[in-house]
Design a protein around this motif. Structure first.
Motif, PDB file in Angstrom:
ATOM      1  N   UNK A   1      78.998  74.426 -28.786  1.00  0.00           N
ATOM      2  CA  UNK A   1      78.232  74.702 -27.563  1.00  0.00           C
ATOM      3  C   UNK A   1      78.500  76.142 -27.136  1.00  0.00           C
ATOM      4  N   UNK A   2      77.532  76.755 -26.499  1.00  0.00           N
ATOM      5  CA  UNK A   2      77.615  78.156 -26.110  1.00  0.00           C
ATOM      6  C   UNK A   2      78.669  78.387 -25.031  1.00  0.00           C
ATOM      7  N   UNK A   3      79.375  79.523 -25.165  1.00  0.00           N
ATOM      8  CA  UNK A   3      80.288  80.017 -24.135  1.00  0.00           C
ATOM      9  C   UNK A   3      79.580  81.114 -23.359  1.00  0.00           C
ATOM     10  N   UNK A   4      79.669  81.047 -22.034  1.00  0.00           N
ATOM     11  CA  UNK A   4      78.985  82.012 -21.182  1.00  0.00           C
ATOM     12  C   UNK A   4      79.958  82.611 -20.177  1.00  0.00           C
ATOM     13  N   UNK A   5      79.833  83.900 -19.930  1.00  0.00           N
ATOM     14  CA  UNK A   5      80.556  84.550 -18.841  1.00  0.00           C
ATOM     15  C   UNK A   5      79.544  84.863 -17.749  1.00  0.00           C
ATOM     16  N   UNK A   6      79.778  84.360 -16.558  1.00  0.00           N
ATOM     17  CA  UNK A   6      78.853  84.552 -15.440  1.00  0.00           C
ATOM     18  C   UNK A   6      79.486  85.537 -14.454  1.00  0.00           C
ATOM     19  N   UNK A   7      78.814  86.672 -14.248  1.00  0.00           N
ATOM     20  CA  UNK A   7      79.277  87.712 -13.337  1.00  0.00           C
ATOM     21  C   UNK A   7      78.488  87.636 -12.032  1.00  0.00           C
ATOM     22  N   UNK A   8      79.180  87.474 -10.918  1.00  0.00           N
ATOM     23  CA  UNK A   8      78.514  87.406  -9.619  1.00  0.00           C
ATOM     24  C   UNK A   8      79.532  87.275  -8.500  1.00  0.00           C
ATOM     25  N   UNK A   9      79.065  87.059  -7.301  1.00  0.00           N
ATOM     26  CA  UNK A   9      79.946  86.924  -6.139  1.00  0.00           C
ATOM     27  C   UNK A   9      80.264  85.455  -5.901  1.00  0.00           C
ATOM     28  N   UNK A  10      81.417  85.033  -6.380  1.00  0.00           N
ATOM     29  CA  UNK A  10      81.821  83.627  -6.296  1.00  0.00           C
ATOM     30  C   UNK A  10      82.792  83.476  -5.117  1.00  0.00           C
ATOM     31  N   UNK A  11      82.237  83.489  -3.912  1.00  0.00           N
ATOM     32  CA  UNK A  11      83.056  83.651  -2.708  1.00  0.00           C
ATOM     33  C   UNK A  11      83.037  82.432  -1.784  1.00  0.00           C
ATOM     34  N   UNK A  12      82.567  81.301  -2.280  1.00  0.00           N
ATOM     35  CA  UNK A  12      82.482  80.114  -1.445  1.00  0.00           C
ATOM     36  C   UNK A  12      83.832  79.734  -0.852  1.00  0.00           C
ATOM     37  N   UNK A  13      84.896  79.873  -1.617  1.00  0.00           N
ATOM     38  CA  UNK A  13      86.220  79.461  -1.148  1.00  0.00           C
ATOM     39  C   UNK A  13      86.736  80.342  -0.016  1.00  0.00           C
ATOM     40  N   UNK A  37      83.996  82.675 -15.242  1.00  0.00           N
ATOM     41  CA  UNK A  37      83.408  83.298 -14.059  1.00  0.00           C
ATOM     42  C   UNK A  37      84.178  84.528 -13.606  1.00  0.00           C
ATOM     43  N   UNK A  38      83.455  85.464 -12.999  1.00  0.00           N
ATOM     44  CA  UNK A  38      84.044  86.593 -12.282  1.00  0.00           C
ATOM     45  C   UNK A  38      82.978  87.090 -11.279  1.00  0.00           C
ATOM     46  N   UNK A  39      83.305  87.159  -9.989  1.00  0.00           N
ATOM     47  CA  UNK A  39      84.672  87.091  -9.547  1.00  0.00           C
ATOM     48  C   UNK A  39      84.726  86.438  -8.175  1.00  0.00           C
ATOM     49  N   UNK A  40      85.888  85.828  -7.894  1.00  0.00           N
ATOM     50  CA  UNK A  40      86.117  85.204  -6.598  1.00  0.00           C
ATOM     51  C   UNK A  40      87.027  86.068  -5.727  1.00  0.00           C
ATOM     52  N   UNK A  41      87.271  87.310  -6.143  1.00  0.00           N
ATOM     53  CA  UNK A  41      88.084  88.223  -5.342  1.00  0.00           C
ATOM     54  C   UNK A  41      87.305  88.665  -4.111  1.00  0.00           C
ATOM     55  N   UNK A  42      87.914  88.593  -2.955  1.00  0.00           N
ATOM     56  CA  UNK A  42      87.221  88.947  -1.717  1.00  0.00           C
ATOM     57  C   UNK A  42      87.077  90.453  -1.570  1.00  0.00           C
ATOM     58  N   UNK A  43      88.106  91.201  -1.912  1.00  0.00           N
ATOM     59  CA  UNK A  43      88.059  92.654  -1.841  1.00  0.00           C
ATOM     60  C   UNK A  43      87.098  93.199  -2.893  1.00  0.00           C
ATOM     61  N   UNK A  44      86.213  94.099  -2.498  1.00  0.00           N
ATOM     62  CA  UNK A  44      85.168  94.562  -3.405  1.00  0.00           C
ATOM     63  C   UNK A  44      85.719  95.314  -4.610  1.00  0.00           C
ATOM     64  N   UNK A  45      86.746  96.122  -4.397  1.00  0.00           N
ATOM     65  CA  UNK A  45      87.340  96.868  -5.518  1.00  0.00           C
ATOM     66  C   UNK A  45      88.001  95.911  -6.490  1.00  0.00           C
TER      67      UNK A  45
END
Length: 336
Positions: A1-13, A37-45
């Motif tokens: 099965x395919x492996x995927x990397x999803x880049x976006x703002x994962x900030x629900x938590x 996934x990336x990323x759930x970091x709150x700080x933009x940098x």
């Protein structure tokens, strides 16, 4: 099965609203895809660094990188990650999320070309962005709409509407929440029992600012802050009309969800809205910032139950096309 990397703002938590990385990602996982996934970091940098290094670390094991591409600050995240993918020879898929991306094509044509001309696919979730991008990058463009699980939305049938209005969006200038309060003030002249409930987290406008503005117009507004999807859907049972007051838009999921619930929608006619909705057929559309026209449209829906019922029926039929059981076939086709 395919492996995927999803880049976006994962900030629900962190208390932010769920974005597509937290909805589409989960749906793809349900189909057997392995997601990173990336990323759930709150700080933009830190978020950008996490995106960059997750791409480096996963380069050897992912088949595709999916990048949510917006028109403001996050545009630069997409630029850097996409160019890293090119260096690492990983095919990447850019999902066109920003409602103002058409202006980005004109203001930064060189950097836009670096992203969009080299992507495996550019996915337009609206006819609006599909039409614009078709002039620039027709060779790798595909239309795949935003999706919902239609079974999660119980269709409400109301024979007659009252002046109970629901607004769901982040409290930010781009979504023009003060217009909703202006509309409430206008409706108060005709309906003493008019209600407005505004659901959404604070962005660059605070609830206290909006409360102060409402007080200056001598109206009362209920603010819930951020609610989970399940909670605001439950709340929607107490309201009859959904309004969307945004200055810019693409294909807002909150509007799609309101249509799925059977709520007649009154929206500003901006960005991708007229490509998705037809005036007096699937929604009532008014000009940007035209509070008087929106109040008049709401009044007409209340006074004309047949029109309101037609909008409700047609809106539900429209968004049934966005059901995951239909949309997933399009994703599987490009990821095969």
């Amino acid at each position: 099965m395919k492996n995927l990397l999803y880049i976006g703002n994962k900030l629900l938590k962190h208390g932010y609203s769920a974005t597509s990385i937290e909805t589409l990602g989960v749906l793809l996982e349900s189909e057997g895809y392995i997601l990173h996934y990336a990323s759930s970091k709150k700080n933009k940098v830190l978020r950008f660094l996490d995106m960059f290094f997750k791409t480096l670390l996963n380069a050897h094991k992912v088949n595709y990188v999916i990048i949510d591409t917006y028109s403001t600050t996050n545009f630069w995240y997409a630029l850097m990650v996409s160019q890293l993918c090119r260096v690492l020879h990983i095919p990447y898929i850019s999902i066109l999320r920003g409602g103002d991306l058409p202006s980005r094509l004109n203001t930064t044509p060189f950097f836009s070309k670096l992203i969009f001309s080299n992507s495996f696919y550019n996915i337009a979730p609206s006819n609006y962005l599909f039409t614009v991008f078709k002039e620039y990058y027709p060779q790798n463009l595909k239309l795949i709409p935003n999706t919902i699980d239609i079974n999660n939305y119980q269709y409400q049938i109301k024979e007659r509407l009252t002046a109970k209005i629901l607004w769901v969006r982040s409290l930010a200038d781009i979504y023009n929440p003060t217009m909703a309060i202006d509309v409430l003030a206008l409706l108060k002249n005709n309906y003493c029992d008019v209600e407005l409930c505004m659901v959404g987290q604070e962005k660059n406008i605070s609830i206290s600012e909006l409360q102060e503005y409402a007080s200056s117009l001598n109206v009362n507004v209920t603010f819930t802050g951020k609610l989970s999807k399940q909670d605001w859907i439950k709340l929607s049972e107490n309201f009859d009309i959904f309004i969307n007051t945004t200055h810019f838009d693409n294909t807002p999921v909150s509007v799609i969800e309101a249509l799925a619930l059977g709520l007649p929608v009154v929206s500003t006619n901006v960005g991708g809205i007229p490509y998705m909705l037809k005036n007096r057929e699937t929604a009532m559309l008014v000009s940007d910032s035209d509070s008087k026209a929106m109040a008049n449209a709401i009044n007409e829906l209340i006074e004309n139950p047949e029109l309101a019922q037609n909008l409700s029926n047609n809106g539900r039929k429209l968004v049934e096309q966005f059901d995951w059981q239909i949309v997933k076939k399009q994703w599987k086709e490009i990821l095969k």
